[in-house]
Design a protein around this motif. Sequence first.
Motif, PDB file in Angstrom:
ATOM      1  N   CYS A  11       0.898  -1.246   0.212  1.00  0.00           N
ATOM      2  CA  CYS A  11      -0.089   0.097   0.103  1.00  0.00           C
ATOM      3  C   CYS A  11       0.859   1.161   0.032  1.00  0.00           C
ATOM      4  N   GLN A  12       0.335   2.347  -0.762  1.00  0.00           N
ATOM      5  CA  GLN A  12       0.798   3.586  -0.552  1.00  0.00           C
ATOM      6  C   GLN A  12       0.082   4.644  -0.262  1.00  0.00           C
ATOM      7  N   VAL A  13       0.576   5.441   0.784  1.00  0.00           N
ATOM      8  CA  VAL A  13      -0.220   6.761   1.362  1.00  0.00           C
ATOM      9  C   VAL A  13       0.354   8.014   0.782  1.00  0.00           C
ATOM     10  N   ASN A  14      -0.344   8.676  -0.091  1.00  0.00           N
ATOM     11  CA  ASN A  14       0.123   9.695  -0.511  1.00  0.00           C
ATOM     12  C   ASN A  14      -0.236  11.182   0.348  1.00  0.00           C
ATOM     13  N   GLY A  15       0.225  11.993   0.449  1.00  0.00           N
ATOM     14  CA  GLY A  15       0.121  13.334   1.098  1.00  0.00           C
ATOM     15  C   GLY A  15       0.293  13.247   2.302  1.00  0.00           C
ATOM     16  N   LEU A  16       1.152  12.498   2.955  1.00  0.00           N
ATOM     17  CA  LEU A  16       1.448  12.571   4.385  1.00  0.00           C
ATOM     18  C   LEU A  16       1.895  13.817   4.886  1.00  0.00           C
ATOM     19  N   GLU A  17       2.863  14.446   4.157  1.00  0.00           N
ATOM     20  CA  GLU A  17       2.923  15.905   4.553  1.00  0.00           C
ATOM     21  C   GLU A  17       2.040  17.005   4.816  1.00  0.00           C
ATOM     22  N   TYR A  18       0.663  16.532   4.804  1.00  0.00           N
ATOM     23  CA  TYR A  18      -0.366  17.253   5.381  1.00  0.00           C
ATOM     24  C   TYR A  18      -1.019  16.745   6.597  1.00  0.00           C
ATOM     25  N   LEU A  19      -0.570  15.527   7.058  1.00  0.00           N
ATOM     26  CA  LEU A  19      -1.086  15.240   8.264  1.00  0.00           C
ATOM     27  C   LEU A  19      -0.811  16.157   9.342  1.00  0.00           C
ATOM     28  N   GLN A  20       0.609  16.506   9.693  1.00  0.00           N
ATOM     29  CA  GLN A  20       0.952  17.343  10.779  1.00  0.00           C
ATOM     30  C   GLN A  20       0.050  18.633  10.779  1.00  0.00           C
ATOM     31  N   PRO A  21      -0.086  19.292   9.781  1.00  0.00           N
ATOM     32  CA  PRO A  21      -0.801  20.550   9.883  1.00  0.00           C
ATOM     33  C   PRO A  21      -2.149  20.607  10.174  1.00  0.00           C
ATOM     34  N   ILE A  22      -2.701  19.173   9.731  1.00  0.00           N
ATOM     35  CA  ILE A  22      -4.188  19.111  10.068  1.00  0.00           C
ATOM     36  C   ILE A  22      -4.099  18.268  11.470  1.00  0.00           C
ATOM     37  N   LEU A  51      -4.159   5.168   7.629  1.00  0.00           N
ATOM     38  CA  LEU A  51      -3.794   6.058   8.422  1.00  0.00           C
ATOM     39  C   LEU A  51      -3.414   5.715   9.832  1.00  0.00           C
ATOM     40  N   GLU A  52      -3.860   4.523  10.245  1.00  0.00           N
ATOM     41  CA  GLU A  52      -3.592   4.173  11.639  1.00  0.00           C
ATOM     42  C   GLU A  52      -1.974   4.048  12.307  1.00  0.00           C
ATOM     43  N   LYS A  53      -1.392   3.856  11.199  1.00  0.00           N
ATOM     44  CA  LYS A  53       0.146   3.649  11.301  1.00  0.00           C
ATOM     45  C   LYS A  53       0.808   4.855  11.592  1.00  0.00           C
ATOM     46  N   TYR A  54       0.107   6.062  11.144  1.00  0.00           N
ATOM     47  CA  TYR A  54       0.794   7.257  11.024  1.00  0.00           C
ATOM     48  C   TYR A  54       0.048   8.130  12.146  1.00  0.00           C
ATOM     49  N   PRO A  56      -2.986   6.823  14.693  1.00  0.00           N
ATOM     50  CA  PRO A  56      -4.206   6.144  15.162  1.00  0.00           C
ATOM     51  C   PRO A  56      -5.417   6.788  15.750  1.00  0.00           C
ATOM     52  N   LYS A  57      -5.134   7.738  16.591  1.00  0.00           N
ATOM     53  CA  LYS A  57      -6.187   8.506  17.256  1.00  0.00           C
ATOM     54  C   LYS A  57      -7.088   9.161  16.126  1.00  0.00           C
ATOM     55  N   PHE A  58      -6.337   9.758  15.173  1.00  0.00           N
ATOM     56  CA  PHE A  58      -6.898  10.793  14.109  1.00  0.00           C
ATOM     57  C   PHE A  58      -7.992   9.716  13.357  1.00  0.00           C
ATOM     58  N   ALA A  59      -7.384   8.546  12.863  1.00  0.00           N
ATOM     59  CA  ALA A  59      -7.970   7.464  12.052  1.00  0.00           C
ATOM     60  C   ALA A  59      -9.217   6.790  12.802  1.00  0.00           C
ATOM     61  N   GLU A  60      -9.093   6.688  13.971  1.00  0.00           N
ATOM     62  CA  GLU A  60      -9.991   6.169  14.951  1.00  0.00           C
ATOM     63  C   GLU A  60     -11.251   7.189  15.162  1.00  0.00           C
ATOM     64  N   GLU A  61     -11.034   8.432  15.261  1.00  0.00           N
ATOM     65  CA  GLU A  61     -11.859   9.473  15.578  1.00  0.00           C
ATOM     66  C   GLU A  61     -12.664  10.068  14.394  1.00  0.00           C
ATOM     67  N   MET A  62     -12.131   9.825  13.205  1.00  0.00           N
ATOM     68  CA  MET A  62     -12.788  10.552  12.066  1.00  0.00           C
ATOM     69  C   MET A  62     -14.354   9.945  11.957  1.00  0.00           C
ATOM     70  N   ILE A  63     -14.731  11.016  11.554  1.00  0.00           N
ATOM     71  CA  ILE A  63     -16.439  11.019  11.315  1.00  0.00           C
ATOM     72  C   ILE A  63     -16.668  10.980   9.821  1.00  0.00           C
ATOM     73  N   PHE A  64     -17.527  10.062   9.240  1.00  0.00           N
ATOM     74  CA  PHE A  64     -17.706   9.775   7.737  1.00  0.00           C
ATOM     75  C   PHE A  64     -19.314  10.152   7.947  1.00  0.00           C
ATOM     76  N   VAL A  65     -19.454  11.152   6.783  1.00  0.00           N
ATOM     77  CA  VAL A  65     -20.910  11.275   6.324  1.00  0.00           C
ATOM     78  C   VAL A  65     -21.324  10.067   5.514  1.00  0.00           C
ATOM     79  N   ALA A  66     -22.398   9.715   5.561  1.00  0.00           N
ATOM     80  CA  ALA A  66     -22.920   8.525   4.773  1.00  0.00           C
ATOM     81  C   ALA A  66     -24.430   8.643   4.561  1.00  0.00           C
ATOM     82  N   GLY A  67     -24.717   8.088   3.255  1.00  0.00           N
ATOM     83  CA  GLY A  67     -26.220   7.892   2.899  1.00  0.00           C
ATOM     84  C   GLY A  67     -26.844   6.890   4.019  1.00  0.00           C
ATOM     85  N   GLU A  68     -28.178   6.760   3.970  1.00  0.00           N
ATOM     86  CA  GLU A  68     -29.058   5.886   5.018  1.00  0.00           C
ATOM     87  C   GLU A  68     -28.890   4.314   4.564  1.00  0.00           C
TER      88      GLU A  68
END
Length: 113
Positions: A11-22, A51-54, A56-68
């Motif tokens: 797997c490859q995760v792009n944009g990791l440089e944006y995680l710290q400012p987020i 994202l959990e490797k980089y 974990p708390k952020f990945a765990e607490e992320m909220i997703f908007v979903a249809g019913e």
Amino acid sequence: MLKPLVDLSHCQVNGLEYLQPILESLERGENVIFLANHQTEADPHAISILLEKYCPKFAEEMIFVAGERVITDPLAIPFSMGRNLLCIYSKRYIDHPPEDKSKNSSTINAPWN
């Protein structure tokens, strides 16, 4: 549910440089919104797994908007479990069935959250 199917060594995760400012924005109490056009109900799980490797708390607490559909479709429900979901109803389905209009017109959380 999805984790055993993901081979992280390929797997490859792009944009990791944006995680710290987020993460810094979140620590200051600011909100962060990601916009994505996902293709399957498994995408929230995949995002969390990657994202959990980089962060974990952020990945765990992320909220997703979903249809019913994620709480009504038997094939989608397993992919929704364990995710923080904010479920919404599409305007075109608010009146269907008519007896559920009041329930469908308000935003609800998935029952397992």
